[in-house]
Enzyme design. Structure first.
Site, PDB file in Angstrom:
ATOM      1  N   HIS A 168     -65.301  -8.083 104.559  1.00 52.55           N
ATOM      2  CA  HIS A 168     -65.489  -8.060 103.117  1.00 52.55           C
ATOM      3  C   HIS A 168     -66.294  -6.840 102.659  1.00 52.55           C
ATOM      4  O   HIS A 168     -67.255  -6.955 101.891  1.00 52.55           O
ATOM      5  CB  HIS A 168     -66.137  -9.353 102.640  1.00 52.55           C
ATOM      6  CG  HIS A 168     -65.234 -10.543 102.754  1.00 52.55           C
ATOM      7  ND1 HIS A 168     -65.057 -11.218 103.946  1.00 52.55           N
ATOM      8  CD2 HIS A 168     -64.446 -11.160 101.852  1.00 52.55           C
ATOM      9  CE1 HIS A 168     -64.206 -12.210 103.757  1.00 52.55           C
ATOM     10  NE2 HIS A 168     -63.803 -12.196 102.499  1.00 52.55           N
ATOM     11  N   TYR A 177     -59.041  -5.742  99.465  1.00 51.20           N
ATOM     12  CA  TYR A 177     -59.712  -7.008  99.709  1.00 51.20           C
ATOM     13  C   TYR A 177     -59.348  -7.537 101.097  1.00 51.20           C
ATOM     14  O   TYR A 177     -58.173  -7.613 101.454  1.00 51.20           O
ATOM     15  CB  TYR A 177     -59.287  -7.994  98.630  1.00 51.20           C
ATOM     16  CG  TYR A 177     -60.005  -9.313  98.619  1.00 51.20           C
ATOM     17  CD1 TYR A 177     -61.384  -9.376  98.481  1.00 51.20           C
ATOM     18  CD2 TYR A 177     -59.291 -10.498  98.691  1.00 51.20           C
ATOM     19  CE1 TYR A 177     -62.030 -10.600  98.433  1.00 51.20           C
ATOM     20  CE2 TYR A 177     -59.920 -11.719  98.636  1.00 51.20           C
ATOM     21  CZ  TYR A 177     -61.300 -11.768  98.516  1.00 51.20           C
ATOM     22  OH  TYR A 177     -61.936 -12.991  98.467  1.00 51.20           O
ATOM     23  N   HIS A 178     -60.370  -7.892 101.880  1.00 50.94           N
ATOM     24  CA  HIS A 178     -60.213  -8.395 103.246  1.00 50.94           C
ATOM     25  C   HIS A 178     -59.796  -7.303 104.233  1.00 50.94           C
ATOM     26  O   HIS A 178     -59.107  -7.585 105.214  1.00 50.94           O
ATOM     27  CB  HIS A 178     -59.219  -9.567 103.311  1.00 50.94           C
ATOM     28  CG  HIS A 178     -59.739 -10.823 102.682  1.00 50.94           C
ATOM     29  ND1 HIS A 178     -58.920 -11.872 102.330  1.00 50.94           N
ATOM     30  CD2 HIS A 178     -60.991 -11.195 102.328  1.00 50.94           C
ATOM     31  CE1 HIS A 178     -59.651 -12.845 101.787  1.00 50.94           C
ATOM     32  NE2 HIS A 178     -60.919 -12.452 101.787  1.00 50.94           N
ATOM     33  N   TRP A 215     -70.192 -18.845  97.999  1.00 52.70           N
ATOM     34  CA  TRP A 215     -68.745 -19.079  98.007  1.00 52.70           C
ATOM     35  C   TRP A 215     -68.422 -20.431  98.625  1.00 52.70           C
ATOM     36  O   TRP A 215     -67.440 -21.068  98.262  1.00 52.70           O
ATOM     37  CB  TRP A 215     -68.047 -17.964  98.802  1.00 52.70           C
ATOM     38  CG  TRP A 215     -66.568 -18.159  98.890  1.00 52.70           C
ATOM     39  CD1 TRP A 215     -65.630 -17.854  97.941  1.00 52.70           C
ATOM     40  CD2 TRP A 215     -65.842 -18.733  99.983  1.00 52.70           C
ATOM     41  NE1 TRP A 215     -64.375 -18.195  98.384  1.00 52.70           N
ATOM     42  CE2 TRP A 215     -64.480 -18.732  99.630  1.00 52.70           C
ATOM     43  CE3 TRP A 215     -66.216 -19.233 101.234  1.00 52.70           C
ATOM     44  CZ2 TRP A 215     -63.480 -19.221 100.482  1.00 52.70           C
ATOM     45  CZ3 TRP A 215     -65.228 -19.720 102.077  1.00 52.70           C
ATOM     46  CH2 TRP A 215     -63.870 -19.715 101.697  1.00 52.70           C
ATOM     47  N   TYR A 266     -69.605 -16.164 102.429  1.00 53.15           N
ATOM     48  CA  TYR A 266     -69.865 -14.841 101.828  1.00 53.15           C
ATOM     49  C   TYR A 266     -71.339 -14.474 101.894  1.00 53.15           C
ATOM     50  O   TYR A 266     -71.819 -13.643 101.123  1.00 53.15           O
ATOM     51  CB  TYR A 266     -69.409 -14.779 100.374  1.00 53.15           C
ATOM     52  CG  TYR A 266     -67.924 -14.555 100.170  1.00 53.15           C
ATOM     53  CD1 TYR A 266     -67.029 -14.530 101.232  1.00 53.15           C
ATOM     54  CD2 TYR A 266     -67.414 -14.365  98.886  1.00 53.15           C
ATOM     55  CE1 TYR A 266     -65.687 -14.325 101.015  1.00 53.15           C
ATOM     56  CE2 TYR A 266     -66.069 -14.150  98.663  1.00 53.15           C
ATOM     57  CZ  TYR A 266     -65.202 -14.139  99.737  1.00 53.15           C
ATOM     58  OH  TYR A 266     -63.866 -13.929  99.531  1.00 53.15           O
ATOM     59  N   CYS A 309     -64.524 -15.870 105.901  1.00 55.97           N
ATOM     60  CA  CYS A 309     -65.593 -15.559 104.946  1.00 55.97           C
ATOM     61  C   CYS A 309     -66.978 -15.825 105.523  1.00 55.97           C
ATOM     62  O   CYS A 309     -67.807 -16.509 104.905  1.00 55.97           O
ATOM     63  CB  CYS A 309     -65.428 -16.336 103.644  1.00 55.97           C
ATOM     64  SG  CYS A 309     -64.048 -15.773 102.649  1.00 55.97           S
TER      65      CYS A 309
END
Length: 850
Positions: A793, A707-708, A511, A493, A449
């Protein structure tokens, strides 16, 4: 009761050490809870529905407390485990003297017995192969490899998988990759297709312990409902008839399945005496065309009549229907289902026969919509290369000189959590397809992240994440990681971009680290230190996410311009100008036209001072995504935003890539964003044309990318799309990727188009404002610089496309001018492409502009 081998496989697929858990599901996995309310058919018939089997609750994975846990639908693979009855296995060699290492052991349901390559006397050299014969043709989409449990020797490292209909003609591999050296079961996915034979070839031993290969068990997975390289067929002129339909108690006519309105349905006869199962509905396309799959959308107003067990047959005359081209059982949920055919059929008629109601609620069948898809045309829709397996989930990626792709996950290859001080990384060699793995410990940084910025000298700066204040640098010239000074503010993030000054700017990132306004700061390459920007608070750039700042300051879209300025153009609907000199400042740049907040959407710089924003949703998760796209134009300090054409699909968690010809490709995403889930996945990429403002569909993907996941432009003009998941014991970990060839590189028959070739005149470094004398062969109309970029992301703030002014000097020589404004050509590594008059690009040459 399940056979012993199947029970063991189900347990293995949920093991913590599952490295390549090919989720193989997208539109088939539902998250809608059963509310326990009586539900009736469209005419009010039928009993209270039975609850769906299994739990719709949540299961806890070993994740950071800042994340939600993986939903229940992420915990089981969507593709069914195929029944191994009657299967046989043969190997290129096997050990029969020193032990019972016969190939047949991989099918006996006993993990204690193994296939082993010959090791007595003179060991058989690598590679070693083992072939499964299913003795029937069926749709297969993954091979599940269980390493031996009694020792490490023979674990497979590099591998390839091939399939065949007859055991003689194998074609190109459908999957290649590298496995981590551990005992966990690994699901090695590929594009679903009909086959009888599947061959696994081990090219290396994972730990390089010797020339050996072994396997405890091998299984195959069936149709995941995600057919690859297809496109929806136009339904104009189609008609539908059914074996029976309800016309008294409701309008349940077959024609409703083709009207484009999910609120109208075909329903089997239920008034009076219900018609018994089976029920069939037949689509007449009124023309014969290749068909590869059927898409079934259940009714959305209740469960009664959902198709469970089904078969699909085809016909050219409407009278003679052949053997089924697809058969199976769909799950009892309201998500869209796809049935992949065992072979592409030239047909006019396609018949869906429902032999069982999914929840056994009654003798009914219904459908909201039915669509058919056929093979993609390469020149119109592009094509996908084989699936490449990684020894980790590629959550973040960066394109490097030397035709390499750097990827990393977290402290583990398949999960994240805590602050562990190390990161699992991998490098894909784009020329050979080989993937190598490394754990990076020396920086003390878990880089999950993070923020990422491609630096002026070509290095990669990675900040924050699980180790929230840390900053690390990867140098592709030395293939080495090093630590730099930690940030003043702990972040995860966060957004990053390089500035025209050569410094790196960071903003947001709630985050990770303590809560509070994550104001901007700037890293200097001269001092390797960070300075605060108290005049750049994050508050003006927040979305209105109901989760607050923890979600509202994530993944900002930043575009650096001249004089160290930055335009923050999303995901908040409010745009802002940021200055980075002194204490810095942040002032409004207006709103993004009529756009709402668009978290987990993205932006792409497709021309000088021109950006495209795509998709997203008002909140980070569990709010519907949008189909909308906007252009944002910069003219000095003036910013103008306008809505362009809508995408064909709503997307959040998708990825977008600008191509050398100025078009933008968007991949993956979900209609309703839920981290770690593959429900509501969008499998059809789209291509936006700035000349028309419209999107056109591309060949569908074999693997959901949500996601990811990541996407990157490669130096040969193709695109890497990969990743998704990282949720530990889940089935939505996608430790793989595939390369997409855009239509601009392909002829109608799939052969490569002739393309220009840059033959010389590109130095490793050049200054902004200088001209190059470039040698090129072929038809050359223009040149363009594409910045080497990094993605994570759904966000890639490093992307930018810079068309260049060029002049033909004769004899295949061109004078190519690099703009002097470093706000246009940010310092850093670029790919220089030559394009022909039709926009076909050359393979790029790397150049660092400073």
């Amino acid at each position: 009761m399940q056979p012993k081998g199947i029970r063991a496989l189900a347990r293995a697929l949920r093991r913590p050490h599952l490295l390549i858990a090919f989720a193989l599901g997208s539109l088939l996995v539902g998250v809608t809870p059963w509310l326990g309310v009586a539900s009736t058919g469209a005419g009010g018939h039928g009993p209270t529905p039975r609850p769906a089997p299994g739990s719709f609750g949540r299961q806890t994975a070993n994740l950071s407390p800042h994340h939600g846990v993986a939903p229940a639908n992420a915990m089981e693979p969507t593709a069914p485990v195929l029944d191994r009855t009657g299967w046989t296995a043969t190997a290129g060699d096997e050990e029969t003297v020193g032990e019972n290492g016969r190939a047949a052991n991989v099918l006996d349901g006993n993990a204690a017995t193994i296939w082993h390559s010959k090791w007595t006397g003179t060991p058989a050299p690598l590679p070693h192969s083992i072939t499964i014969d299913m003795h029937r043709t069926t749709v297969v989409s993954a091979l599940v490899y269980q390493p031996r449990t009694g020792g490490a020797n023979g674990r497979i490292g590099e591998y390839r998988i091939s399939v065949s209909a007859d055991g003689q003609n194998w074609g190109s591999p459908v999957a290649t990759g590298t496995l981590a050296d551990d005992a966990g079961a690994k699901s090695l996915g590929f594009a679903p297709q009909g086959a009888r034979f599947v061959r696994l070839t081990a090219l290396t031993e994972a730990g390089n312990r010797g020339p050996w290969t072994s396997a405890a068990e091998l299984n195959l997975l069936g149709d995941p409902g995600t057919p690859a390289a297809t496109v929806d067929l136009p339904r104009t002129g189609w008609t539908a008839t059914a074996s029976n339909e309800e016309t008294a108690g409701e309008n349940g006519r077959a024609a409703n399945a083709l009207d484009g309105d999910a609120a109208t349905i075909w329903h089997s006869k239920w008034s009076g005496t219900p018609a018994p199962l089976p029920h069939s509905i037949t689509v007449d396309m009124h023309r014969t065309t290749p068909v590869s799959a059927l898409v079934y959308q259940p009714r959305n107003d209740g469960p009664n009549g959902r198709a469970g067990a089904y078969t699909i047959t085809t016909s050219t005359d409407g009278t003679t229907f052949g053997a089924p081209v697809s058969a199976g059982t769909w799950r009892d949920d309201d998500t869209v289902k796809t049935a992949t055919f065992t072979r592409t059929e030239n047909a006019r008629y396609v018949r869906l026969t429902v032999t069982g109601e999914a929840g056994n609620r009654g003798p009914w069948a219904s459908a909201a919509e039915i669509r058919l898809s056929g093979p993609a045309s390469p020149a119109a829709h592009g094509s996908w290369d084989r699936i490449t397996g990684f020894p980790l989930v590629p959550v973040a990626t960066a394109v490097l000189p030397g035709d390499k792709l750097l990827a990393w996950s977290a402290y583990a290859v398949d999960r994240f959590g805590g602050s562990n001080g190390y990161t699992q990384t991998a490098i894909l060699d784009l020329k050979t397809g080989r993937v190598t793995q490394r754990r990076v410990d020396n920086t003390g940084h878990d880089m999950f992240c993070p923020g990422i910025a491609m630096l002026a000298d070509g290095r990669v700066l990675v900040t924050g994440g699980s180790n929230a204040e840390k900053a690390s640098i990867y140098d592709p010239a030395t293939d080495a990681w090093s630590a730099t000074t930690s940030m003043n503010t702990a972040r995860g993030y966060q957004a990053m971009t390089l500035l025209s000054t050569g410094e790196a700017f960071v903003l947001g990132g709630s985050w990770s680290g303590a809560t509070g306004d994550k104001a901007g700061e700037v890293w200097s390459p001269d001092t390797n230190t960070w300075r605060r920007l108290p005049g750049v608070p994050a508050a003006p750039a927040l979305t209105a996410d109901p989760a607050g700042a923890y979600r509202a300051d994530n993944h900002m879209w930043l575009h650096a311009t001249s004089g160290g300025k930055v335009l923050q153009l999303g995901p908040s609907k409010q745009m802002n100008w940021i200055t980075t000199g002194g204490n810095g400042s942040i002032t409004s740049a207006g709103t993004r036209a009529d756009s709402q907040d668009a978290m987990t959407g993205n932006s792409v710089a497709y021309d000088i001072g021109k950006l495209l924003t795509l998709g997203g949703s008002p909140a980070y998760e569990k709010t519907p995504a949008t189909r909308r796209a906007y252009t944002v134009s910069i003219d000095g300090s003036q910013v103008r935003a306008a809505r362009t054409g809508d995408m064909g699909h709503a997307r959040a968690f998708g990825n977008s890539v600008v191509l050398p010809d100025g078009k933008v490709a968007v991949f993956g995403g979900q209609a309703n964003p839920v981290p770690f889930s593959d429900a509501t996945s969008v499998l059809t990429p789209e291509l936006w044309d700035p000349a028309t403002g419209s999107f056109t569909p591309l060949a569908t993907m074999a693997v959901p990318r949500n996601y990811h996941s990541v996407a990157n432009l490669l130096p040969d003009g193709r695109i890497f799309s990969g990743g998704g998941g990282l949720c530990g014991d889940c089935a939505t970990n996608h430790a793989d990727g595939a390369v997409f060839t855009p239509p601009y590189l392909l002829n109608a028959d799939g052969s490569p188009k002739p393309r220009p070739v840059i033959t010389g005149g590109v130095p490793p470094r050049a200054a902004a404002g200088t001209s190059l004398t470039v040698d090129a062969q072929g038809s050359v109309a223009s040149f363009v610089l594409m910045r080497a970029a990094a993605a994570t992301h759904s966000t890639d703030n490093d992307q930018r496309r810079i068309p260049l002014v060029s002049t033909a000097a004769g004899n295949g020589t061109y004078t190519v001018a690099i703009p002097a404004d470093k706000g246009v050509v940010l310092p850093g590594t670029y790919m220089l492409f030559a394009l022909d008059p039709q926009g076909v690009p050359s393979t790029a040459r790397f150049i660092t502009v400073s």
